[in-house]
Write a protein that holds these residues in place. Structure first.
Motif, PDB file in Angstrom:
ATOM      1  N   GLU A  51      72.405 -18.615  57.643  1.00 57.82           N
ATOM      2  CA  GLU A  51      71.867 -19.139  56.384  1.00 57.82           C
ATOM      3  C   GLU A  51      70.345 -19.185  56.416  1.00 57.82           C
ATOM      4  OE1 GLU A  51      71.751 -20.244  52.500  1.00 57.82           O
ATOM      5  OE2 GLU A  51      73.418 -19.424  53.632  1.00 57.82           O
ATOM      6  N   ARG A 106      77.302 -36.584  52.986  1.00 58.67           N
ATOM      7  CA  ARG A 106      77.142 -35.504  52.007  1.00 58.67           C
ATOM      8  C   ARG A 106      75.904 -35.698  51.127  1.00 58.67           C
ATOM      9  NH1 ARG A 106      81.592 -32.069  51.388  1.00 58.67           N
ATOM     10  NH2 ARG A 106      83.470 -32.832  52.398  1.00 58.67           N
ATOM     11  N   ALA A 107      75.666 -36.932  50.702  1.00 58.95           N
ATOM     12  CA  ALA A 107      74.512 -37.194  49.824  1.00 58.95           C
ATOM     13  C   ALA A 107      73.202 -36.843  50.534  1.00 58.95           C
ATOM     14  CB  ALA A 107      74.500 -38.655  49.395  1.00 58.95           C
ATOM     15  N   GLU A 108      73.094 -37.210  51.808  1.00 57.38           N
ATOM     16  CA  GLU A 108      71.881 -36.893  52.565  1.00 57.38           C
ATOM     17  C   GLU A 108      71.723 -35.388  52.761  1.00 57.38           C
ATOM     18  OE1 GLU A 108      72.570 -41.104  53.196  1.00 57.38           O
ATOM     19  OE2 GLU A 108      73.897 -39.405  53.532  1.00 57.38           O
ATOM     20  N   HIS A 109      72.819 -34.691  52.997  1.00 58.26           N
ATOM     21  CA  HIS A 109      72.750 -33.235  53.188  1.00 58.26           C
ATOM     22  C   HIS A 109      72.298 -32.523  51.908  1.00 58.26           C
ATOM     23  CE1 HIS A 109      73.952 -32.492  57.278  1.00 58.26           C
ATOM     24  NE2 HIS A 109      74.857 -33.440  57.173  1.00 58.26           N
ATOM     25  N   ARG A 110      72.679 -33.047  50.755  1.00 55.18           N
ATOM     26  CA  ARG A 110      72.252 -32.430  49.496  1.00 55.18           C
ATOM     27  C   ARG A 110      70.750 -32.587  49.276  1.00 55.18           C
ATOM     28  NH1 ARG A 110      76.476 -35.414  46.988  1.00 55.18           N
ATOM     29  NH2 ARG A 110      78.393 -34.350  47.473  1.00 55.18           N
ATOM     30  N   MET A 111      70.143 -33.583  49.887  1.00 52.51           N
ATOM     31  CA  MET A 111      68.711 -33.848  49.676  1.00 52.51           C
ATOM     32  C   MET A 111      67.809 -32.762  50.275  1.00 52.51           C
ATOM     33  SD  MET A 111      68.551 -37.961  50.184  1.00 52.51           S
ATOM     34  CE  MET A 111      66.888 -38.143  49.552  1.00 52.51           C
ATOM     35  N   TRP A 112      68.321 -31.938  51.192  1.00 55.86           N
ATOM     36  CA  TRP A 112      67.507 -30.868  51.766  1.00 55.86           C
ATOM     37  C   TRP A 112      67.036 -29.907  50.684  1.00 55.86           C
ATOM     38  CZ3 TRP A 112      65.629 -31.691  56.353  1.00 55.86           C
ATOM     39  CH2 TRP A 112      66.358 -32.399  57.300  1.00 55.86           C
ATOM     40  N   ALA A 113      67.806 -29.758  49.615  1.00 56.67           N
ATOM     41  CA  ALA A 113      67.450 -28.828  48.546  1.00 56.67           C
ATOM     42  C   ALA A 113      66.507 -29.444  47.510  1.00 56.67           C
ATOM     43  CB  ALA A 113      68.716 -28.330  47.856  1.00 56.67           C
ATOM     44  N   ASN A 114      66.241 -30.743  47.606  1.00 52.55           N
ATOM     45  CA  ASN A 114      65.347 -31.393  46.648  1.00 52.55           C
ATOM     46  C   ASN A 114      63.915 -30.896  46.821  1.00 52.55           C
ATOM     47  OD1 ASN A 114      67.546 -32.872  45.884  1.00 52.55           O
ATOM     48  ND2 ASN A 114      66.842 -34.809  46.705  1.00 52.55           N
ATOM     49  N   HIS A 122      64.758 -37.533  56.855  1.00 52.11           N
ATOM     50  CA  HIS A 122      64.986 -36.099  56.963  1.00 52.11           C
ATOM     51  C   HIS A 122      63.926 -35.427  57.826  1.00 52.11           C
ATOM     52  CE1 HIS A 122      67.746 -37.016  53.767  1.00 52.11           C
ATOM     53  NE2 HIS A 122      68.213 -35.785  53.800  1.00 52.11           N
TER      54      HIS A 122
END
Length: 162
Positions: A51, A106-114, A122
């Motif tokens: 990835e 899951r919520a924390e992992h989604r923050m990488w794309a913010n 992070h």
């Protein structure tokens, strides 16, 4: 350890120049990679890098001389089908690494794309991740070179020293 968090190409170039100066005296030049930058002279190491390579290729950056730790080593005592960096780092460096992803749901992992900036939690994780990747590969490289040196230069048997 030096860590850079940026999306500015000029900052990346400056960081690489400084890193090169630091690596000049090193016999082995190993750079931890987690979607950062690419130079042909170095061994770039990562964990589950497909990835990362995909993301970099979207902006016409390609990683050369890449070693994916997940493809070259696994903890023989761990029966998990897919081992993560925390599993390998916990086995090779220190058991505290088994807990390095604790608290990342899951919520924390989604923050990488913010959009930037990332939260301090992070940034701290990214630093641990980069260091663990670097240190695991550095140790594997040392072990591998040590094993192969035995075959290239077998020691002669000596008599007793007394």
């Amino acid at each position: 350890m030096k860590v850079l968090y940026t999306n500015a190409a000029a900052s990346v170039e400056e960081w690489i120049t400084n890193a090169e100066a630091s690596l000049d005296s090193s016999a082995r030049k190993i750079v931890g990679l987690d979607v950062e930058y690419d130079r042909l002279r170095y061994i770039f190491v990562g964990f589950c890098t497909a990835e990362d390579c995909n993301v970099l290729s979207r902006s016409n950056h390609y990683v050369h001389n890449l070693k994916d730790i997940q493809e070259i080593w696994r903890d023989p005592d761990n029966k998990k089908k897919l081992q993560g960096l925390k599993d390998v780092a916990g086995a090779i460096i220190y058991p505290i690494y088994f807990e390095m992803k604790d608290g990342f749901g899951r919520a924390e992992h989604r923050m990488w794309a913010n959009p930037p900036p990332l939260p301090p939690k992070h940034l701290e994780y990214a630093t641990w991740d980069a260091y663990a990747t670097y240190e695991v590969f550095r140790r594997l490289d040392l072990f591998e070179r040590g094993f192969f040196s035995l075959f290239k230069h077998p020691e002669k048997k000596r008599g007793r020293d007394w």
